[in-house]
Motif scaffolding. Structure first.
Motif, PDB file in Angstrom:
ATOM      1  N   SER A 183       0.798  -1.222   0.000  1.00 46.17           N
ATOM      2  CA  SER A 183       0.000   0.000   0.000  1.00 46.17           C
ATOM      3  C   SER A 183       0.831   1.273   0.000  1.00 46.17           C
ATOM      4  O   SER A 183       0.286   2.363   0.137  1.00 46.17           O
ATOM      5  N   ALA A 184       2.140   1.169  -0.126  1.00 46.81           N
ATOM      6  CA  ALA A 184       2.985   2.367  -0.100  1.00 46.81           C
ATOM      7  C   ALA A 184       4.329   2.063  -0.744  1.00 46.81           C
ATOM      8  O   ALA A 184       4.738   0.899  -0.840  1.00 46.81           O
ATOM      9  N   VAL A 185       4.984   3.120  -1.188  1.00 45.41           N
ATOM     10  CA  VAL A 185       6.363   3.011  -1.648  1.00 45.41           C
ATOM     11  C   VAL A 185       7.225   3.760  -0.638  1.00 45.41           C
ATOM     12  O   VAL A 185       6.958   4.927  -0.330  1.00 45.41           O
ATOM     13  N   ALA A 186       8.209   3.080  -0.083  1.00 44.84           N
ATOM     14  CA  ALA A 186       9.091   3.690   0.918  1.00 44.84           C
ATOM     15  C   ALA A 186      10.426   4.046   0.283  1.00 44.84           C
ATOM     16  O   ALA A 186      10.965   3.281  -0.522  1.00 44.84           O
ATOM     17  N   LEU A 187      10.915   5.226   0.631  1.00 43.61           N
ATOM     18  CA  LEU A 187      12.217   5.692   0.162  1.00 43.61           C
ATOM     19  C   LEU A 187      13.093   6.009   1.364  1.00 43.61           C
ATOM     20  O   LEU A 187      12.589   6.446   2.412  1.00 43.61           O
ATOM     21  N   ALA A 188      14.385   5.839   1.206  1.00 44.08           N
ATOM     22  CA  ALA A 188      15.359   6.311   2.189  1.00 44.08           C
ATOM     23  C   ALA A 188      16.545   6.858   1.403  1.00 44.08           C
ATOM     24  O   ALA A 188      16.772   6.451   0.260  1.00 44.08           O
ATOM     25  N   TRP A 189      17.285   7.788   1.997  1.00 46.42           N
ATOM     26  CA  TRP A 189      18.397   8.395   1.276  1.00 46.42           C
ATOM     27  C   TRP A 189      19.354   9.053   2.267  1.00 46.42           C
ATOM     28  O   TRP A 189      19.020   9.254   3.434  1.00 46.42           O
ATOM     29  N   GLU A 190      20.539   9.398   1.755  1.00 49.58           N
ATOM     30  CA  GLU A 190      21.502  10.162   2.551  1.00 49.58           C
ATOM     31  C   GLU A 190      21.195  11.642   2.372  1.00 49.58           C
ATOM     32  O   GLU A 190      21.040  12.108   1.246  1.00 49.58           O
ATOM     33  N   ASP A 191      21.155  12.354   3.484  1.00 50.95           N
ATOM     34  CA  ASP A 191      20.748  13.754   3.443  1.00 50.95           C
ATOM     35  C   ASP A 191      21.730  14.567   4.279  1.00 50.95           C
ATOM     36  O   ASP A 191      22.035  14.197   5.414  1.00 50.95           O
ATOM     37  N   LEU A 200      17.516   9.636   5.932  1.00 52.56           N
ATOM     38  CA  LEU A 200      16.113  10.026   6.048  1.00 52.56           C
ATOM     39  C   LEU A 200      15.239   9.030   5.293  1.00 52.56           C
ATOM     40  O   LEU A 200      15.706   8.365   4.363  1.00 52.56           O
ATOM     41  N   HIS A 201      13.975   8.961   5.704  1.00 57.19           N
ATOM     42  CA  HIS A 201      13.030   8.123   4.963  1.00 57.19           C
ATOM     43  C   HIS A 201      11.691   8.823   4.856  1.00 57.19           C
ATOM     44  O   HIS A 201      11.358   9.706   5.672  1.00 57.19           O
ATOM     45  N   ALA A 202      10.938   8.451   3.841  1.00 54.69           N
ATOM     46  CA  ALA A 202       9.587   8.969   3.632  1.00 54.69           C
ATOM     47  C   ALA A 202       8.838   7.925   2.813  1.00 54.69           C
ATOM     48  O   ALA A 202       9.442   7.000   2.262  1.00 54.69           O
ATOM     49  N   ARG A 203       7.531   8.079   2.734  1.00 56.98           N
ATOM     50  CA  ARG A 203       6.767   7.114   1.943  1.00 56.98           C
ATOM     51  C   ARG A 203       5.678   7.843   1.158  1.00 56.98           C
ATOM     52  O   ARG A 203       5.272   8.962   1.492  1.00 56.98           O
ATOM     53  N   THR A 204       5.219   7.213   0.112  1.00 58.66           N
ATOM     54  CA  THR A 204       4.089   7.735  -0.643  1.00 58.66           C
ATOM     55  C   THR A 204       3.072   6.620  -0.852  1.00 58.66           C
ATOM     56  O   THR A 204       3.456   5.459  -1.045  1.00 58.66           O
ATOM     57  N   ARG A 205       1.815   6.984  -0.800  1.00 61.64           N
ATOM     58  CA  ARG A 205       0.771   5.997  -1.101  1.00 61.64           C
ATOM     59  C   ARG A 205       0.264   6.155  -2.533  1.00 61.64           C
ATOM     60  O   ARG A 205      -0.110   5.170  -3.179  1.00 61.64           O
ATOM     61  N   ASP A 206       0.265   7.410  -3.016  1.00 60.89           N
ATOM     62  CA  ASP A 206      -0.314   7.651  -4.332  1.00 60.89           C
ATOM     63  C   ASP A 206       0.734   7.901  -5.414  1.00 60.89           C
ATOM     64  O   ASP A 206       0.388   8.103  -6.579  1.00 60.89           O
ATOM     65  N   GLY A 207       2.004   7.904  -5.019  1.00 62.13           N
ATOM     66  CA  GLY A 207       3.063   8.145  -6.000  1.00 62.13           C
ATOM     67  C   GLY A 207       3.184   9.602  -6.393  1.00 62.13           C
ATOM     68  O   GLY A 207       3.988   9.931  -7.277  1.00 62.13           O
ATOM     69  N   LYS A 208       2.444  10.481  -5.744  1.00 61.47           N
ATOM     70  CA  LYS A 208       2.455  11.906  -6.105  1.00 61.47           C
ATOM     71  C   LYS A 208       2.978  12.792  -4.985  1.00 61.47           C
ATOM     72  O   LYS A 208       3.563  13.838  -5.215  1.00 61.47           O
ATOM     73  N   ARG A 209       2.729  12.386  -3.752  1.00 63.00           N
ATOM     74  CA  ARG A 209       3.184  13.173  -2.599  1.00 63.00           C
ATOM     75  C   ARG A 209       3.802  12.243  -1.569  1.00 63.00           C
ATOM     76  O   ARG A 209       3.290  11.144  -1.324  1.00 63.00           O
ATOM     77  N   PHE A 210       4.876  12.753  -0.940  1.00 65.51           N
ATOM     78  CA  PHE A 210       5.551  11.958   0.089  1.00 65.51           C
ATOM     79  C   PHE A 210       5.244  12.505   1.476  1.00 65.51           C
ATOM     80  O   PHE A 210       5.017  13.714   1.651  1.00 65.51           O
ATOM     81  N   SER A 211       5.257  11.625   2.436  1.00 63.97           N
ATOM     82  CA  SER A 211       5.157  12.039   3.834  1.00 63.97           C
ATOM     83  C   SER A 211       6.399  12.862   4.185  1.00 63.97           C
ATOM     84  O   SER A 211       7.415  12.818   3.478  1.00 63.97           O
ATOM     85  N   SER A 212       6.336  13.608   5.276  1.00 57.82           N
ATOM     86  CA  SER A 212       7.502  14.396   5.680  1.00 57.82           C
ATOM     87  C   SER A 212       8.643  13.445   6.058  1.00 57.82           C
ATOM     88  O   SER A 212       8.418  12.369   6.622  1.00 57.82           O
ATOM     89  N   ALA A 213       9.857  13.874   5.730  1.00 53.01           N
ATOM     90  CA  ALA A 213      11.015  13.005   5.940  1.00 53.01           C
ATOM     91  C   ALA A 213      11.317  12.843   7.423  1.00 53.01           C
ATOM     92  O   ALA A 213      11.243  13.802   8.195  1.00 53.01           O
ATOM     93  N   GLY A 270       3.167  -0.215   6.834  1.00 49.48           N
ATOM     94  CA  GLY A 270       2.959   1.012   6.082  1.00 49.48           C
ATOM     95  C   GLY A 270       4.196   1.864   5.924  1.00 49.48           C
ATOM     96  O   GLY A 270       4.221   2.804   5.137  1.00 49.48           O
ATOM     97  N   ALA A 271       5.251   1.565   6.705  1.00 47.59           N
ATOM     98  CA  ALA A 271       6.556   2.221   6.584  1.00 47.59           C
ATOM     99  C   ALA A 271       6.524   3.720   6.864  1.00 47.59           C
ATOM    100  O   ALA A 271       7.387   4.454   6.393  1.00 47.59           O
TER     101      ALA A 271
END
Lengths: 388, 165
Positions: A183-191, A200-213, A270-271
């Protein structure tokens, strides 16, 4: 220690040749994938004098890998691969200062598609029920920023317009990792916004907006003479633990005197959040540096691979998640001993068999070769270990 | 990719510098690739500074050692100064021709803690390295080990032991 896998004999994916340097560098260390029994390994080498990206396929039951070139005419680096749910693979790489993708399999590769609109690198891919997605680092003004898009793996691979994962930042974002949950795409990255590198990590459910990192690597001490603006952390990788949970691994310098340690965390369903950080390597690896941490998961199975030289030279080590925590470390048979065995990438297939690829060298000055081994799920462990 | 030359190479290097860390201010630090080119051209050895973005011990060493005027003059005159960020994905070319990232150079050189300082021959071969905080006096002593050629006859440990007597 009973290992959950019985390892076969390693095979060579790409042989050593004088002057040729193989590299398994990739965002999220996604250099190996399995689709319907077909193993795909991607790497970069300079066999024709120029660094280029290659893929080799091995069909189920076969020992030999068959090679194809992924990249075009320009210098190419850091290829990645993901298995597509409907079969086949999607590949990404950096070439000529941009990031590219194409799909295909042993029968052939589709046309290459440029994803980036400015200088870009470090592409990573993921696929699941929600679709096929890519993330990469792209120049935005003075800094690199993580961009994200949905790929459309139709007859000809296409992509939606890319979006920024966060608002513009005052420093670089690099080396993204990506995992597709149900139900979500999770991202993590070096910031580097805080003046040092945090994961940092964030996730999106709709592929258009991400949660706050949110910060993934816990910050114990900050802005001291010893730690400066903060401790180091690098090269996060993500895997899908089960339908709704992600697992992360990265290299962490919070214990600064012994080099980087392998740290991991499991997400909540849900990540949106990750649980506490856990050190992965055992006490025998505590006072030396760990490098090149990779992660794989499948239906609750979770394994992490890395290299360290606790036995005198770099060897490949595994740890898997048990009910009580991380297992004692296992030296992978055939991926250790004299010489250099380093830079692993790992995946688990649907049956829980582990597939591992790494770089082998007799000495630091010797030619490299690319090695692969499969660990079959041991019968006595067919029901365990799993993360609950 | 066509290899850019001359000014194009410099521009390319500047544009493709994705991350940067904290070399000491006022010193002519350059990238690894540019440093090895300079070292070959002018015959000077390389002083390689491995830092990390946000590294406290690097900041302390920059503040307390690299602010020394004698050190500034000596190292700027005698060495090609190269800065490498231990967490960077920026690429460099080893003397063997192999292209790797700055972070991978750190893995190969076993950079467990930053800062780490290495002195290299002009062809890129390592003479010796020292990890951790160093004083200006330490750096001046290391310079004697290299510039007076002691390293050709003894290792750094023996040299320091003799000097401390």
């Amino acid at each position: 220690m009973a290992a959950p896998w019985e390892f076969g004999e390693p095979v060579t994916v790409s042989a050593a040749r004088p002057g040729v340097f193989h590299h398994l560098e990739a965002a999220g260390r996604r250099s190996i994938a399995v689709s319907s029994g077909m193993v795909a390994v991607v790497w970069e080498d300079n066999r024709d004098g120029t660094p280029r990206a290659y893929v080799a396929f091995r069909a189920a039951g076969k020992s030999k890998f068959v090679l194809q070139r992924l990249s075009g005419m320009q210098e190419a680096y850091e290829p990645v691969v993901a298995a597509l749910p409907q079969g086949g693979f999607v590949f990404g790489w950096e070439e000529g200062g941009h990031v590219w993708v194409r799909s295909g399999g042993p029968a052939g590769l589709g046309p290459a598609l440029k994803l980036s609109g400015a200088e870009a690198a470090q592409v990573v891919l993921g696929a699941g029920e929600l679709g096929v997605f890519a993330a990469w680092a792209e120049r935005s003004g003075k800094h690199m920023a993580i961009r994200f898009t949905r790929l459309k793996p139709e007859a000809t691979l296409d992509a939606e317009p890319a979006i920024a994962v966060t608002a513009p930042q005052a420093d670089d974002q690099i080396y993204p990792a990506l995992v597709v949950l149900k139900s979500a795409v999770a991202l993590a990255w070096e910031d580097r916004r805080d003046g040092h590198t945090v994961i940092l990590h964030a996730r999106t459910r709709d592929g258009k907006r991400f949660s706050s990192a949110q910060i993934l690597n816990e910050q114990r001490e900050r802005r001291s003479q010893t730690f400066g603006r903060g401790t180091g952390a690098a090269r996060v990788a993500l895997a899908r633990l089960d339908a709704e949970r992600a697992s992360a691994v990265w290299l962490d310098k919070r214990d600064f005197e012994g080099g980087y340690d392998v740290y991991a965390a499991l997400s909540e369903p849900g990540a949106m959040r990750f649980q506490r950080n856990e050190r992965v390597q055992d006490e025998f690896g505590n006072n030396i540096g760990q490098w090149h941490a990779a992660i794989a998961a499948q239906s609750g199975l979770l394994v992490i691979a890395w290299d360290d030289d606790r036995d005198g030279s770099p060897d490949i080590w595994l740890s898997w998640r048990e009910a009580s925590g991380w297992s004692e470390n296992l030296a992978v048979p055939g991926a250790g001993g004299a010489g250099i065995d380093a830079s692993p990438s790992v995946t688990l297939d649907v049956a829980g068999h582990v597939h591992l690829v790494w770089i082998e060298q007799q000495t630091a000055d010797a030619p490299t070769r690319l090695r692969y081994v499969e660990g079959r799920r041991a019968a006595q462990n067919s029901g365990a270990p799993r993360v609950h | 990719m066509l290899k850019p030359k001359g000014l194009g190479l410099l521009l390319f290097a500047l544009l493709s510098q994705t991350v940067s860390a904290d070399p000491p201010t006022g010193y002519p630090f350059v990238s690894y690739d540019e440093g090895l080119v300079q070292a070959k051209q002018n015959g000077r050895p390389v002083f390689l500074y491995f830092g990390r973005y946000g590294c406290g011990w690097c900041d302390k060493t920059n503040r307390e050692a690299f602010s020394d005027k004698q050190l500034h003059r000596l190292y700027s005159d005698r060495y090609v100064l190269v800065y490498v960020d231990a967490e960077s994905g920026k690429r460099l070319t080893l003397p063997s021709g192999e292209r790797i990232t700055e972070r991978e150079l750190g893995a190969r050189m076993k950079v467990l803690a930053t800062p780490m300082f290495a002195w290299l021959e002009r062809d890129g071969r390592e003479i010796f390295h020292v990890p951790g905080i160093q004083s200006a006096q330490d750096f001046l002593l290391y310079d004697r080990f290299v510039s007076e050629g002691h390293y050709r006859k003894e290792n750094i440990r023996d040299f320091l032991a003799r000097e401390m007597r």
